[in-house]
Design an enzyme around this catalytic site. Structure first.
Site, PDB file in Angstrom:
ATOM      1  N   HIS A  69      10.081 -10.422  -7.711  1.00  0.00           N
ATOM      2  CA  HIS A  69       9.444 -11.807  -7.601  1.00  0.00           C
ATOM      3  C   HIS A  69       7.941 -11.652  -8.595  1.00  0.00           C
ATOM      4  CE1 HIS A  69      11.789 -12.771  -3.896  1.00  0.00           C
ATOM      5  NE2 HIS A  69      12.164 -13.378  -5.006  1.00  0.00           N
ATOM      6  N   GLU A  72       4.513 -11.600  -7.267  1.00  0.00           N
ATOM      7  CA  GLU A  72       4.233 -10.511  -6.277  1.00  0.00           C
ATOM      8  C   GLU A  72       3.742  -9.328  -7.057  1.00  0.00           C
ATOM      9  OE1 GLU A  72       7.414 -12.544  -3.464  1.00  0.00           O
ATOM     10  OE2 GLU A  72       7.588 -10.372  -3.762  1.00  0.00           O
ATOM     11  N   HIS A 204       8.049  -6.046  -2.346  1.00  0.00           N
ATOM     12  CA  HIS A 204       7.723  -7.435  -2.209  1.00  0.00           C
ATOM     13  C   HIS A 204       6.285  -7.768  -1.903  1.00  0.00           C
ATOM     14  CE1 HIS A 204      11.760  -9.484  -3.107  1.00  0.00           C
ATOM     15  NE2 HIS A 204      11.883  -8.136  -2.996  1.00  0.00           N
ATOM     16  N   GLU A 277       7.496  -5.793   2.596  1.00  0.00           N
ATOM     17  CA  GLU A 277       6.556  -7.049   2.038  1.00  0.00           C
ATOM     18  C   GLU A 277       5.160  -6.359   2.368  1.00  0.00           C
ATOM     19  OE1 GLU A 277       7.492  -9.810   0.901  1.00  0.00           O
ATOM     20  OE2 GLU A 277       9.412 -10.084   1.529  1.00  0.00           O
TER      21      GLU A 277
HETATM   22  C1  LIG Z   1      13.599  -9.870   1.507  1.00  0.00           C
HETATM   23  C2  LIG Z   1      13.752 -11.313   2.137  1.00  0.00           C
HETATM   24  C3  LIG Z   1      14.087 -11.467   3.349  1.00  0.00           C
HETATM   25  C4  LIG Z   1      12.096 -11.926   1.927  1.00  0.00           C
HETATM   26  C5  LIG Z   1      11.542 -12.206   0.587  1.00  0.00           C
HETATM   27  N1  LIG Z   1      10.149 -12.792   0.924  1.00  0.00           N
HETATM   28  S1  LIG Z   1       9.290 -13.112  -0.421  1.00  0.00           S
HETATM   29  N2  LIG Z   1       8.759 -11.751  -0.982  1.00  0.00           N
HETATM   30  O1  LIG Z   1      10.210 -13.762  -1.219  1.00  0.00           O
HETATM   31  O2  LIG Z   1       8.175 -13.725   0.012  1.00  0.00           O
HETATM   32  C6  LIG Z   1      12.733 -13.322  -0.021  1.00  0.00           C
HETATM   33  O3  LIG Z   1      12.582 -14.315   0.350  1.00  0.00           O
HETATM   34  O4  LIG Z   1      13.236 -12.954  -0.919  1.00  0.00           O
HETATM   35 ZN   LIG Z   2       9.542 -11.194  -2.860  1.00  0.00          ZN
END
Ligand SMILES: CC(C)C[C@H](NS(N)(=O)=O)C(=O)O
Ligand SMILES: [Zn+2]
Length: 324
Positions: A69, A72, A204, A277
């Site tokens: 992403h 991030e 992330h 995260e």
């Molecule tokens: C890995 C998933 C469950 C969470 C992630 N959250 S993010 N990094 O996009 O905010 C996403 O939505 O891809």
């Molecule tokens: Zn992400």
């Protein structure tokens, strides 16, 4: 100078420079390969860290993926920190030395360089998430790389079919070149019919969580996830969370996703894997854009947790006292 919302964050050009610098300083244990290109033609880079780095030895492999992403950016700093930790520490830190000798470590420091560059190209952040690939029949750009993986793609209401959505899954699995390149790289690590990569982390931001598959269902145990396999993920997730203070939980406990990398790495390749995260815990502490002054603290925070994954990479199931 070009506009830049926070010069403390590493641009794509600077990242390539860091990779070249690390490899030049540690040629025996670090090597750079280009595994493909992004939509706009930027190299997707893999850095291998291991002794005898030019030889594919019969050792467990560990994969670290960063910046699926775009916004991030702290995850790119995490990759820079890991590259330096695992090379500068070699020969001086006995634990790092043993892990680099006994594993083959792959760091993909930015798998969405087009998105990252777009997000930091102005004088303020652009809040961009997806890649920069056009969508036929729409003015809206971008596929959400973390909804474009081929395992249970689009199965369960955990992604969107609308190109304008930030969770757009793309027109087909692996339609995003960045996903196709990384998936092909992982498939390429099957040697003699066996996937050499045993464990992985996809980085992330934000919320300070350690997540494990599956994301497409709330069920712990289901097709493709036995109780022992779930327990292994849970125990390793908790073991790492003790080290960095993140909250360990199943991915779907956050929300249901489909087509995510963590479901594909486990469901398709049987790689025990986690999504981190990173910092901050909440939007109040900067959300996707904490000041670059937190980079050193918040990347160093994950050192012990990552080393714990590397410890178990030879046999993750050992953490629940099983063989495999
Ligand atoms: C890995 C998933 C469950 C969470 C992630 N959250 S993010 N990094 O996009 O905010 C996403 O939505 O891809
Ligand atoms: Zn992400």
């Amino acid at each position: 100078p070009l506009a830049d919302p926070d010069p403390g964050y590493t641009s794509y050009a600077e990242l390539v420079g860091v990779v070249d610098e690390v490899v030049a300083a540690h040629p025996d244990i670090a090597a750079k390969s280009v595994i493909g290109q992004s939509h706009e033609g930027r190299d997707l880079v893999a850095v291998k860290i291991s002794d005898n780095v030019g030889v594919d030895e019969d050792q467990p492999e560990v994969l670290f993926v960063h910046a699926q992403h775009a916004r991030e950016h702290l995850t790119v700093e995490m990759a820079v920190h890991l590259m330096r930790l695992l090379t500068d520490g070699y020969g001086s830190d006995p634990r790092v030395t043993d892990l680099v000798d006994g594993r083959e470590i792959w760091i993909l420091p930015n798998v969405n360089p087009d998105g990252s560059e777009y997000d930091m190209a102005g004088s303020t952040w652009r809040d961009w998430r997806k890649n920069r690939q056009p969508n036929e029949g729409s003015a809206a750009l971008g596929t959400d790389l973390n909804r474009n993986w081929a395992y249970e793609w689009g199965c369960c209401g955990g992604s969107s079919g609308s190109p304008s959505s930030i969770t757009y899954r793309g027109p087909a699995p692996e339609s995003a070149p960045e996903v196709r390149v990384v998936a092909d790289f992982v498939r390429g690590r099957v040697v003699g019919g066996e996937q050499q990569i045993t464990t992985a982390i996809d980085f992330h931001t934000y919320s300070e969580l350690i997540l494990w598959p599956f994301g497409h269902t709330y069920d712990d145990v289901t097709d493709g996830m036995s109780q022992a396999e779930y327990d292994t993920h849970e125990a390793l997730g908790e073991h790492m969370a003790e080290a960095n203070g993140y909250t360990p939980q199943q991915s779907s406990d956050l929300y249901v996703t489909d087509g995510s990398i963590n479901d594909w790495l486990w469901g398709d390749q049987r790689i025990v894997n986690f999504t981190y995260e990173m910092y901050p815990r909440s939007a109040a502490d900067g959300g996707f854009y904490p000041p670059s002054s937190v980079i050193e603290r918040e990347t160093a925070r994950n050192e012990e947790a990552v080393l714990r994954l590397l410890d178990y990479a030879d046999c993750p199931y050992r953490i629940i006292g099983e063989e495999a």
